[in-house]
Enzyme design. Sequence first.
Site, PDB file in Angstrom:
ATOM      1  N   HIS A  84       0.840  -1.199   0.000  1.00  0.00           N
ATOM      2  CA  HIS A  84       0.000   0.000   0.000  1.00  0.00           C
ATOM      3  C   HIS A  84       0.868   1.238   0.000  1.00  0.00           C
ATOM      4  CE1 HIS A  84      -3.470   2.524   0.855  1.00  0.00           C
ATOM      5  NE2 HIS A  84      -2.687   3.182   1.691  1.00  0.00           N
ATOM      6  N   ASP A 163     -15.273   2.618   7.907  1.00  0.00           N
ATOM      7  CA  ASP A 163     -14.221   3.567   7.539  1.00  0.00           C
ATOM      8  C   ASP A 163     -14.762   4.617   6.577  1.00  0.00           C
ATOM      9  OD1 ASP A 163     -11.435   4.576   7.198  1.00  0.00           O
ATOM     10  OD2 ASP A 163     -11.781   3.872   5.154  1.00  0.00           O
ATOM     11  N   ARG A 170     -14.879  12.665   9.413  1.00  0.00           N
ATOM     12  CA  ARG A 170     -13.616  13.327   9.786  1.00  0.00           C
ATOM     13  C   ARG A 170     -13.311  14.478   8.840  1.00  0.00           C
ATOM     14  NH1 ARG A 170      -9.778   8.662   9.143  1.00  0.00           N
ATOM     15  NH2 ARG A 170      -8.200  10.273   9.407  1.00  0.00           N
ATOM     16  N   SER A 185      -7.564   3.568   9.632  1.00  0.00           N
ATOM     17  CA  SER A 185      -8.330   3.644   8.388  1.00  0.00           C
ATOM     18  C   SER A 185      -7.636   2.837   7.288  1.00  0.00           C
ATOM     19  CB  SER A 185      -8.452   5.122   7.991  1.00  0.00           C
ATOM     20  OG  SER A 185      -8.898   5.279   6.671  1.00  0.00           O
ATOM     21  N   LYS A 189      -8.700  -1.404   5.829  1.00  0.00           N
ATOM     22  CA  LYS A 189      -9.010  -1.783   4.448  1.00  0.00           C
ATOM     23  C   LYS A 189      -8.108  -2.925   3.976  1.00  0.00           C
ATOM     24  CE  LYS A 189      -8.925   2.698   3.672  1.00  0.00           C
ATOM     25  NZ  LYS A 189      -9.167   4.114   3.423  1.00  0.00           N
TER      26      LYS A 189
HETATM   27  N1  URA Z   1      -6.078   7.668   3.710  1.00  0.00           N
HETATM   28  C1  URA Z   1      -6.945   6.799   4.267  1.00  0.00           C
HETATM   29  O1  URA Z   1      -7.258   5.766   3.699  1.00  0.00           O
HETATM   30  N2  URA Z   1      -7.466   7.100   5.462  1.00  0.00           N
HETATM   31  C2  URA Z   1      -7.170   8.227   6.124  1.00  0.00           C
HETATM   32  O2  URA Z   1      -7.676   8.433   7.198  1.00  0.00           O
HETATM   33  C3  URA Z   1      -6.274   9.128   5.530  1.00  0.00           C
HETATM   34  C4  URA Z   1      -5.732   8.814   4.312  1.00  0.00           C
END
Ligand code: URA
Length: 446
Positions: A84, A163, A170, A185, A189
Site C-alpha cells: 500500500h 471507515d 472526519r 483507516s 481496508k
Molecule cells: N487515507 C486513508 O485511507 N485514510 C485516512 O484516514 C487518511 C488517508
Amino acid sequence: MGLRTVDLIQKKRDGHPLTADEITYLIQGYVSGSIPDYQLAAWAMAVYFQGMNAEETAHLTMAMAASGDQIDLTAIEGIKVDKHSTGGVGDTTTLVLVPLVAAVGVPVAKMSGRGLGHTGGTIDKLESIPGFTVEQPQERFLEQINRIGAAVISQSGDITPADKKLYALRDVTGTVESIPLIASSIMSKKIASGADAMVLDVKTGHGAFMKSLDDAIALAEAMVAIGTQVGRETVAIISDMEQPLGRAIGNALEMREAIETLQGNGPADLLELCLKLGAHMMQLSGRAATERDARAKLEEAIRDGHALAKLKELIAAQGGNPDAVDKPELLSVAENQLTVKADRSGYVHSMAAEEVGIAAMLLGAGRATKESEIDLAAGIVLEKKPGDRVETGDTLAVLHYSESASSEADSVASRVHSAYDIRGEQPAKGHLIYAVVTKDGVRKLA
Ligand code: URA
Ligand code: CA
C-alpha cells in the site's frame, strides 16, 4: 452491556483508553445508525487531542475491518503480501511491482482504487491498456491468482463501510489529521482485503499526505504496531515525495513508464523504490531470506524477461491486449503536446511535486472530484528533475493533452514552469528512501 455513548466520549476526552468492547460498540452503533454523527464527531475530536494507544488503535482497526465484507484469500496458496502506498504524484510502483514480485513467486491479490485529486490510482492506469477489465467476480479473481500468480481488481462490494462513513465525518469535522485514525483507516481496508502481511510505502514531502518526515515515521510506526498487534507482519518504507517519482505523471504515460522499467530501461528512482518494496514483499512471503538475496532475484527477473512476460500474462488474463507491452502506441495517446522550456540556465534545485500533480490533473489526468471524468492519455513527462543541469531553452517537461483541454494548456504550462526551482549552484543530492520501519523499530537510511 448497557454502554452509553456519552460516557465513552467523556472517557476518551479525559484521556483514558477504551476497551475492545467499547470501541466495537461505537463502530457498530455508528454503522447501524443508532449512534448519530454528532456523537461520533465528538469522540473523533477527543481522539484527535488525546490520541490512542497501540491496543486501542488495533481494536479500532479490527472493528472497522469487521464492519463489512471480508475477503477470504485462503484459497490462494502461500503467504499473501499486500502493498500500500499513502499516495503521491506519478507513483508508478504498483504497476511495476505486481508483475515483478509475481514473477519471483509472491502471490499478488491486489485490490486497488482510482485516483483522486493530485494523486493517481492504479485502476485508472491499467485501464489505459485496451480491453483491460478491473471488475471480476471473486472466484475468477482467486482462480487467476492461483493460475498466473497475480490479479488486480477494483475495490468493490462493501469493504469497511465503517471507515467510509467515519472518513467522510472526519473530513468535515477537522479530524482527518490524527495518526491513530489515519493508521486504522488504512490498515482496516488492507485487513478486510485479506492480506496476511503488508509492505507500506509511506510517502513524505511536498507531494505527500504526510509533509514532514517525523509525521511519516509516526504514521508508519502506528501502522506497523497495528500489524504486530493483529498478527499481520507489516514493514513500512519511508520514501521521498518532494518530487514526482520517475518521469511520467498520468495514466497511460505511467503504464508506458512501468513497461520500460520492467524492460530494464526505467528511471533509476522508480526502479530503486520497486526493488526495495519488492525485496520486503519477498521476505515477508518467505520467498527470500535476506534483502540482498531478494534484490538479486528481482533484478534477475527484469534481466531475463520474466517480469515483462508476467505483465503480458496479467494483461491477457484480464481481457487486455498484451501487444501493448511491445507497442506502447496501442495505449491511449494524447493528440497534443506542449513543451515547457527553461528560461535560464543552472541546476534544478527542487520541484513542487503537488503543483505538478495538480497540473496533470488540470490536463485531464486526474479527478478534481470523485465524479470527474478523466482522460487516460493526458499527463506530463518530466525531462529534467532535481539535480539536473539545464541550459536556457532546454525542455523541462512535456504536457500531453486532448483537444478538450487545449484552452488550459498555456496556464498549465506556466504552472509547471514555476514548479521548477532553477538556481546557479549545484544542489546537494536528494534522498529517495529515508527509513525502514519494522516491528523491531526505525532504521534510518538517510
Ligand atoms: N487515507 C486513508 O485511507 N485514510 C485516512 O484516514 C487518511 C488517508
Ligand atoms: Ca512516474
